[in-house]
Design an enzyme around this catalytic site. Structure first.
Site, PDB file in Angstrom:
ATOM      1  N   TYR A  13       0.835  -1.219   0.000  1.00 34.07           N
ATOM      2  CA  TYR A  13       0.000   0.000   0.000  1.00 34.07           C
ATOM      3  C   TYR A  13       0.867   1.267   0.000  1.00 34.07           C
ATOM      4  O   TYR A  13       0.833   2.061  -0.946  1.00 34.07           O
ATOM      5  CB  TYR A  13      -0.921  -0.063   1.228  1.00 34.07           C
ATOM      6  CG  TYR A  13      -1.607   1.205   1.634  1.00 34.07           C
ATOM      7  CD1 TYR A  13      -2.310   1.986   0.715  1.00 34.07           C
ATOM      8  CD2 TYR A  13      -1.577   1.632   2.965  1.00 34.07           C
ATOM      9  CE1 TYR A  13      -2.957   3.154   1.111  1.00 34.07           C
ATOM     10  CE2 TYR A  13      -2.229   2.785   3.376  1.00 34.07           C
ATOM     11  CZ  TYR A  13      -2.915   3.540   2.446  1.00 34.07           C
ATOM     12  OH  TYR A  13      -3.548   4.687   2.851  1.00 34.07           O
ATOM     13  N   TYR A 142       3.921  -6.879  17.350  1.00 35.42           N
ATOM     14  CA  TYR A 142       4.155  -6.021  16.177  1.00 35.42           C
ATOM     15  C   TYR A 142       5.030  -4.823  16.572  1.00 35.42           C
ATOM     16  O   TYR A 142       6.088  -4.581  15.976  1.00 35.42           O
ATOM     17  CB  TYR A 142       2.813  -5.556  15.584  1.00 35.42           C
ATOM     18  CG  TYR A 142       2.948  -4.458  14.556  1.00 35.42           C
ATOM     19  CD1 TYR A 142       3.652  -4.666  13.372  1.00 35.42           C
ATOM     20  CD2 TYR A 142       2.380  -3.196  14.771  1.00 35.42           C
ATOM     21  CE1 TYR A 142       3.793  -3.643  12.430  1.00 35.42           C
ATOM     22  CE2 TYR A 142       2.508  -2.178  13.836  1.00 35.42           C
ATOM     23  CZ  TYR A 142       3.219  -2.403  12.666  1.00 35.42           C
ATOM     24  OH  TYR A 142       3.359  -1.389  11.743  1.00 35.42           O
ATOM     25  N   HIS A 190      -8.005  -1.632   8.476  1.00 36.87           N
ATOM     26  CA  HIS A 190      -7.985  -0.176   8.663  1.00 36.87           C
ATOM     27  C   HIS A 190      -9.392   0.400   8.530  1.00 36.87           C
ATOM     28  O   HIS A 190     -10.195  -0.072   7.723  1.00 36.87           O
ATOM     29  CB  HIS A 190      -7.037   0.467   7.651  1.00 36.87           C
ATOM     30  CG  HIS A 190      -5.602   0.061   7.876  1.00 36.87           C
ATOM     31  ND1 HIS A 190      -4.939  -0.819   7.059  1.00 36.87           N
ATOM     32  CD2 HIS A 190      -4.729   0.391   8.845  1.00 36.87           C
ATOM     33  CE1 HIS A 190      -3.709  -1.008   7.513  1.00 36.87           C
ATOM     34  NE2 HIS A 190      -3.560  -0.281   8.605  1.00 36.87           N
ATOM     35  N   ARG A 292     -11.647  -3.662  22.012  1.00 35.19           N
ATOM     36  CA  ARG A 292     -10.596  -4.661  21.728  1.00 35.19           C
ATOM     37  C   ARG A 292      -9.520  -4.509  22.802  1.00 35.19           C
ATOM     38  O   ARG A 292      -9.256  -3.386  23.262  1.00 35.19           O
ATOM     39  CB  ARG A 292      -9.955  -4.400  20.359  1.00 35.19           C
ATOM     40  CG  ARG A 292     -10.854  -4.729  19.218  1.00 35.19           C
ATOM     41  CD  ARG A 292     -10.150  -4.518  17.906  1.00 35.19           C
ATOM     42  NE  ARG A 292      -9.731  -3.122  17.745  1.00 35.19           N
ATOM     43  CZ  ARG A 292      -9.447  -2.556  16.584  1.00 35.19           C
ATOM     44  NH1 ARG A 292      -9.514  -3.272  15.483  1.00 35.19           N
ATOM     45  NH2 ARG A 292      -9.077  -1.304  16.508  1.00 35.19           N
ATOM     46  N   GLY A 294      -6.276  -3.766  24.537  1.00 36.67           N
ATOM     47  CA  GLY A 294      -5.090  -2.956  24.238  1.00 36.67           C
ATOM     48  C   GLY A 294      -5.319  -1.771  23.316  1.00 36.67           C
ATOM     49  O   GLY A 294      -4.356  -1.218  22.795  1.00 36.67           O
TER      50      GLY A 294
HETATM   51  N1  LIG Z   1      -0.576   1.161   7.076  1.00 40.32           N
HETATM   52  C1  LIG Z   1      -0.366   1.822   8.216  1.00 40.32           C
HETATM   53  O1  LIG Z   1      -1.258   2.505   8.755  1.00 40.32           O
HETATM   54  C2  LIG Z   1       0.991   1.785   8.891  1.00 40.32           C
HETATM   55  C3  LIG Z   1       1.163   2.470  10.102  1.00 40.32           C
HETATM   56  C4  LIG Z   1       2.415   2.419  10.712  1.00 40.32           C
HETATM   57  C5  LIG Z   1       3.482   1.761  10.104  1.00 40.32           C
HETATM   58  N2  LIG Z   1       3.276   1.096   8.932  1.00 40.32           N
HETATM   59  C6  LIG Z   1       4.411   0.381   8.332  1.00 40.32           C
HETATM   60  O2  LIG Z   1       4.522   0.747   6.971  1.00 40.32           O
HETATM   61  C7  LIG Z   1       5.008  -0.338   6.193  1.00 40.32           C
HETATM   62  C8  LIG Z   1       4.116  -0.559   4.985  1.00 40.32           C
HETATM   63  O3  LIG Z   1       2.780  -0.815   5.405  1.00 40.32           O
HETATM   64  P1  LIG Z   1       1.634  -1.123   4.356  1.00 40.32           P
HETATM   65  O4  LIG Z   1       0.336  -0.749   4.992  1.00 40.32           O
HETATM   66  O5  LIG Z   1       2.008  -0.549   3.043  1.00 40.32           O
HETATM   67  O6  LIG Z   1       1.710  -2.724   4.321  1.00 40.32           O
HETATM   68  P2  LIG Z   1       1.564  -3.706   3.062  1.00 40.32           P
HETATM   69  O7  LIG Z   1       1.314  -5.065   3.653  1.00 40.32           O
HETATM   70  O8  LIG Z   1       0.568  -3.179   2.092  1.00 40.32           O
HETATM   71  O9  LIG Z   1       3.001  -3.660   2.391  1.00 40.32           O
HETATM   72  C9  LIG Z   1       4.094  -4.450   2.830  1.00 40.32           C
HETATM   73  C10 LIG Z   1       4.842  -4.930   1.589  1.00 40.32           C
HETATM   74  O10 LIG Z   1       5.985  -5.668   2.004  1.00 40.32           O
HETATM   75  C11 LIG Z   1       6.039  -6.908   1.308  1.00 40.32           C
HETATM   76  N3  LIG Z   1       6.721  -7.877   2.181  1.00 40.32           N
HETATM   77  C12 LIG Z   1       6.328  -8.301   3.403  1.00 40.32           C
HETATM   78  N4  LIG Z   1       7.191  -9.196   3.892  1.00 40.32           N
HETATM   79  C13 LIG Z   1       8.175  -9.332   2.962  1.00 40.32           C
HETATM   80  C14 LIG Z   1       9.346 -10.131   2.880  1.00 40.32           C
HETATM   81  N5  LIG Z   1       9.694 -10.976   3.854  1.00 40.32           N
HETATM   82  N6  LIG Z   1      10.113 -10.029   1.793  1.00 40.32           N
HETATM   83  C15 LIG Z   1       9.785  -9.177   0.786  1.00 40.32           C
HETATM   84  N7  LIG Z   1       8.683  -8.409   0.802  1.00 40.32           N
HETATM   85  C16 LIG Z   1       7.887  -8.491   1.870  1.00 40.32           C
HETATM   86  C17 LIG Z   1       4.581  -7.265   1.038  1.00 40.32           C
HETATM   87  O11 LIG Z   1       4.394  -8.165  -0.033  1.00 40.32           O
HETATM   88  C18 LIG Z   1       3.998  -5.874   0.727  1.00 40.32           C
HETATM   89  O12 LIG Z   1       4.149  -5.548  -0.636  1.00 40.32           O
HETATM   90  C19 LIG Z   1       5.078  -1.533   7.153  1.00 40.32           C
HETATM   91  O13 LIG Z   1       6.433  -1.680   7.561  1.00 40.32           O
HETATM   92  C20 LIG Z   1       4.216  -1.126   8.324  1.00 40.32           C
HETATM   93  O14 LIG Z   1       4.669  -1.722   9.520  1.00 40.32           O
HETATM   94  C21 LIG Z   1       2.062   1.090   8.303  1.00 40.32           C
END
Ligand SMILES: NC(=O)c1ccc[n+]([C@@H]2O[C@H](COP(=O)([O-])OP(=O)(O)OC[C@H]3O[C@@H](n4cnc5c(N)ncnc54)[C@H](O)[C@@H]3O)[C@@H](O)[C@H]2O)c1
Length: 335
Positions: A13, A142, A190, A292, A294
């Site tokens: 995303y 997490y 979300h 929920r 926490g």
């Molecule tokens: N979405 C939120 O509100 C939010 C809030 C805080 C932090 N984050 C952080 O932002 C980052 C991105 O979040 P997102 O919502 O885009 O998640 P997402 O799941 O859409 O994207 C994660 C991407 O990483 C890839 N991936 C996961 N494990 C992998 C691996 N072992 N090897 C290679 N690729 C791998 C997945 O295929 C995916 O394309 C994450 O690190 C998340 O912890 C997101």
């Protein structure tokens, strides 16, 4: 100056929106992703390396033959509830996977990293808004694995000259304002996408009274009793990464720094639902369920440091504008 950027998790995303922004700014982009939650069609024509961070030879392959200036690390497992049920998966991906990346960077002599961290590293708020010096006491695996990754980056900075900017996002929200990219998590946890999916169901003729949309608790100590969160638009998150890259490229900076990314304004769950109702024009209803475990009543960022030191000013300060970009994407889908 144009940079050569390796985006880990670029098919997800937030990563896919980043890839689009980097390509726009003229940077050379390579994406490394295992497509576990990402989508191949979300990265357009970017140079793509399919591989898994947990496999050291996979990530080494991404550096081979490429001159990388900076790495943006988005890849992680990111479901709080699942992390409680399956901590092993989270430690393997978010900690071991990140260590593999740091070691591959060392070997390839790449010393600049921007890391997607999270407000979940703080745990329950002891003061609000939450600034970067708020105690980091995660309350789930997490948050714990993201904190462990931050600590490793700080140690690698001291010992090996790695320069890291960790961006601690609050609630990432919204979609590409041009409507080309969206939020496609499965399962979706979300709030805004869940509410807009309910709007799609109603628009397709579903009975509003049959809603499965749940609000977890309406007895919190907040003005309307529902949880308050800080929603930051994805385009603003991506813009902050460009600022972080600039900071790392200036003067060979090494070591570890962290910045919160949030607007500093909180919206309640009910306010989000009401905004989605207005923007989509659909009769969205919900059921109240129990709290929920926490879930803190309020999580709001103290984001002054990112403004002051990175020069980052979020453009989407208004929830209606954020939701409108999400509806621009979801509104074109069928339920
Ligand atoms: N979405 C939120 O509100 C939010 C809030 C805080 C932090 N984050 C952080 O932002 C980052 C991105 O979040 P997102 O919502 O885009 O998640 P997402 O799941 O859409 O994207 C994660 C991407 O990483 C890839 N991936 C996961 N494990 C992998 C691996 N072992 N090897 C290679 N690729 C791998 C997945 O295929 C995916 O394309 C994450 O690190 C998340 O912890 C997101």
């Amino acid at each position: 100056m144009a940079a050569s950027v390796l985006v880990i998790g670029g098919a997800g995303y937030i990563g896919s929106h980043m890839v689009k922004m980097l390509a726009r700014s003229g940077d050379r982009v390579a994406v490394f992703d295992n497509l576990s939650t990402g989508h191949r069609d979300a990265i357009g024509g970017a140079d793509f390396v399919e591989g898994d961070l947990r496999v050291r030879s996979d990530i080494a392959r991404a550096f081979a033959g490429r001159q990388i200036d900076v790495v943006l690390h988005f890849a992680a497992c990111c479901y709080v509830g699942e992390s409680v049920q399956e901590p092993a998966k989270y430690y393997a991906n978010n900690v071991v996977g990140t260590l593999n990346l740091l070691d591959a960077m060392r070997e390839a002599k790449v010393r600049r990293l921007v890391f997607s961290s999270t407000c979940a590293t703080y745990g329950d708020p002891v003061s609000l808004p939450m600034a970067e010096d708020h105690p980091q006491q995660p309350v789930n695996p997490y948050g714990m694995t993201k904190l462990a990754a931050e600590r490793a980056m700080a140690d690698y900075g001291r010992a090996y000259g790695l320069g890291t900017v960790a961006l601690r996002y609050f609630n990432a929200a919204g979609c590409d304002p041009e409507g080309e990219l969206g939020e496609r998590h499965d399962p979706e946890t979300h709030l805004i996408p869940l509410v807009l999916r309910e709007a799609l169901r109603v628009r397709a003729g579903g009975n509003p009274a049959d809603t499965q949309l749940q609000v977890f608790g309406d007895d919190f100590d907040t003005p309307d009793g529902t949880c308050v969160r800080d929603y930051v638009h994805i385009a603003d998150l991506c813009a902050a990464h460009l600022k972080a890259m600039e900071r790392l490229s200036g003067g060979g900076r090494c070591g570890f720094e962290a910045f919160n990314l949030g607007t500093g304004t909180g919206y309640s769950v009910k306010e989000v639902i009401e905004t989605c109702r207005r923007v989509s024009g659909q009769d969205i209803r919900y059921r109240i369920s129990g709290r929920r475990a926490g879930d803190p009543a309020r999580l709001v960022a103290g984001a002054g440091r990112a403004r002051g030191e990175l020069g980052w000013v979020p453009e989407f300060n208004d929830l209606t504008a954020i939701v409108a970009t999400s509806w621009g994407w979801f509104g074109r889908l069928s339920p």
